[in-house]
Design a protein around this motif. Structure first.
Motif, PDB file in Angstrom:
ATOM      1  N   LYS A  36      -3.018  -0.879  -9.870  1.00 50.48           N
ATOM      2  CA  LYS A  36      -3.613  -2.027 -10.743  1.00 50.48           C
ATOM      3  C   LYS A  36      -2.680  -3.266 -10.226  1.00 50.48           C
ATOM      4  O   LYS A  36      -3.484  -4.442 -10.067  1.00 50.48           O
ATOM      5  N   ALA A  37      -1.544  -3.257 -10.028  1.00 55.25           N
ATOM      6  CA  ALA A  37      -0.682  -4.438  -9.514  1.00 55.25           C
ATOM      7  C   ALA A  37      -1.158  -4.733  -8.083  1.00 55.25           C
ATOM      8  O   ALA A  37      -1.251  -6.063  -7.956  1.00 55.25           O
ATOM      9  N   PHE A  38      -1.420  -3.782  -7.355  1.00 60.28           N
ATOM     10  CA  PHE A  38      -2.141  -4.137  -5.919  1.00 60.28           C
ATOM     11  C   PHE A  38      -3.262  -5.112  -6.091  1.00 60.28           C
ATOM     12  O   PHE A  38      -3.466  -5.974  -5.350  1.00 60.28           O
ATOM     13  N   GLU A  67       2.831   6.443 -11.779  1.00 60.78           N
ATOM     14  CA  GLU A  67       3.219   5.388 -11.094  1.00 60.78           C
ATOM     15  C   GLU A  67       2.186   4.883  -9.867  1.00 60.78           C
ATOM     16  O   GLU A  67       2.120   3.751  -9.538  1.00 60.78           O
ATOM     17  N   VAL A  68       1.472   5.780  -9.338  1.00 57.52           N
ATOM     18  CA  VAL A  68       0.462   5.389  -8.636  1.00 57.52           C
ATOM     19  C   VAL A  68      -0.772   4.558  -8.957  1.00 57.52           C
ATOM     20  O   VAL A  68      -1.050   3.661  -8.625  1.00 57.52           O
ATOM     21  N   GLU A  69      -1.090   4.994 -10.496  1.00 58.53           N
ATOM     22  CA  GLU A  69      -2.078   4.304 -11.027  1.00 58.53           C
ATOM     23  C   GLU A  69      -1.533   2.728 -11.509  1.00 58.53           C
ATOM     24  O   GLU A  69      -2.224   1.638 -11.425  1.00 58.53           O
ATOM     25  N   ALA A  70      -0.358   2.666 -11.780  1.00 60.00           N
ATOM     26  CA  ALA A  70       0.385   1.513 -12.183  1.00 60.00           C
ATOM     27  C   ALA A  70       0.347   0.601 -10.817  1.00 60.00           C
ATOM     28  O   ALA A  70       0.366  -0.857 -11.037  1.00 60.00           O
ATOM     29  N   ALA A  84     -10.786 -10.094  -0.205  1.00 61.14           N
ATOM     30  CA  ALA A  84     -11.363  -9.407   0.585  1.00 61.14           C
ATOM     31  C   ALA A  84     -10.555  -7.735   0.710  1.00 61.14           C
ATOM     32  O   ALA A  84     -11.023  -6.708   0.637  1.00 61.14           O
ATOM     33  N   VAL A  85      -9.285  -7.848   0.417  1.00 57.22           N
ATOM     34  CA  VAL A  85      -8.323  -6.869   0.469  1.00 57.22           C
ATOM     35  C   VAL A  85      -8.598  -5.985  -0.615  1.00 57.22           C
ATOM     36  O   VAL A  85      -8.574  -4.725  -0.786  1.00 57.22           O
ATOM     37  N   ALA A  86      -8.525  -6.663  -1.899  1.00 50.92           N
ATOM     38  CA  ALA A  86      -8.628  -6.111  -3.185  1.00 50.92           C
ATOM     39  C   ALA A  86      -9.916  -5.292  -3.216  1.00 50.92           C
ATOM     40  O   ALA A  86     -10.058  -4.245  -4.057  1.00 50.92           O
ATOM     41  N   TYR A  92       0.823  -1.343   0.086  1.00 54.11           N
ATOM     42  CA  TYR A  92       0.119   0.040   0.147  1.00 54.11           C
ATOM     43  C   TYR A  92       0.744   1.109  -0.128  1.00 54.11           C
ATOM     44  O   TYR A  92       0.663   2.107  -0.728  1.00 54.11           O
ATOM     45  N   SER A  93       1.849   1.360   0.786  1.00 58.95           N
ATOM     46  CA  SER A  93       2.892   2.415   0.915  1.00 58.95           C
ATOM     47  C   SER A  93       3.444   2.745  -0.630  1.00 58.95           C
ATOM     48  O   SER A  93       3.798   3.661  -0.776  1.00 58.95           O
TER      49      SER A  93
END
Length: 225
Positions: free
Chosen positions: A138-140, A132-135, A150-152, A121-122
């Motif tokens: 999506k990876a997260f 970079e945030v958006e990429a 549930a996290v996603a 998350y960090s």
């Protein structure tokens, strides 16, 4: 008529009455940040709860007192508050507090995964550019959809409002990502009233909040960029 460019909205819980069984009361608090960076307390009031109707009544009162639509509202993620803001200002940009969302994500997973969730998350939230945030967002979602769905799902629930800060200049991201400014105000208020054995009502607590500011026992400093 303050030149408020940001509004940070949250509630703080206070216990009142002689009976220990008396339920907690929520004070609804609105902190404004002027264009020059100075913080100003716009409202602190007991509305009988944190419902959409309660927040809307408070917001309508602020509008009647001359508050114009701010450039950004920062909230903790309470659904009733977000609905009330949109009902008043349909095109208002809203930022969900990234700290609150992390706590929510961790709560959706086994404790053994907490550190890994926080690290991923960090990496996402503190990336240097919007791209970079958006990429990493999506990876997260891809990773945690497999590892703990549930996290996603919880991250997806927050939607784009968790990333509204990326529309701002990068030097403003730090102060725009969280409700930390109002959280610190809540903590200072609770520290000051810790010695009060009895607060007879939530209205008394609200009056005390204002009095501590008026007397200078609580001060509001300028916001960092």
């Amino acid at each position: 008529n303050e030149d408020v460019v940001r509004a940070i909205l949250d509630s703080t819980v206070v216990r009142v009455g002689l009976d220990r069984k008396t339920p907690s009361n929520s004070l609804l608090v609105v902190l404004g940040i002027r264009r020059d960076g100075q913080k100003v307390l716009l409202a602190v009031k007991n509305m009988g709860g944190e419902s959409e109707a309660a927040w809307r009544t408070l917001l309508d009162d602020l509008a009647k007192r001359g508050l114009r639509k701010p450039e950004l509202a920062i909230v903790d993620g309470a659904l009733g508050l977000e609905k009330a803001l949109v009902a008043l200002w349909s095109d208002l940009p809203i930022q969900r507090c990234t700290v609150h969302k992390l706590r929510n994500l961790v709560a959706h997973a086994p404790k053994k995964l907490a550190d890994e969730i926080a690290a991923d998350y960090s990496d996402m939230i503190y990336a240097k550019t919007a791209k970079e945030v958006e990429a990493r967002r999506k990876a997260f979602i891809r990773k945690w959809r497999v590892k703990c769905e549930a996290v996603a799902t919880s991250l997806e629930e927050a939607g784009d409002r968790l990333f509204t800060f990326t529309r701002l200049p990068p030097e403003q991201w730090k102060s725009a990502r969280t409700t930390n400014a109002i959280e610190r105000l809540h903590e200072e208020f609770k520290r000051r009233i810790k010695t009060q054995t009895v607060l007879p009502s939530a209205e008394t607590a609200a009056m005390l909040f204002w009095a501590l500011l008026a007397s200078g026992q609580i001060t509001l400093r300028k916001s960092m960029a």
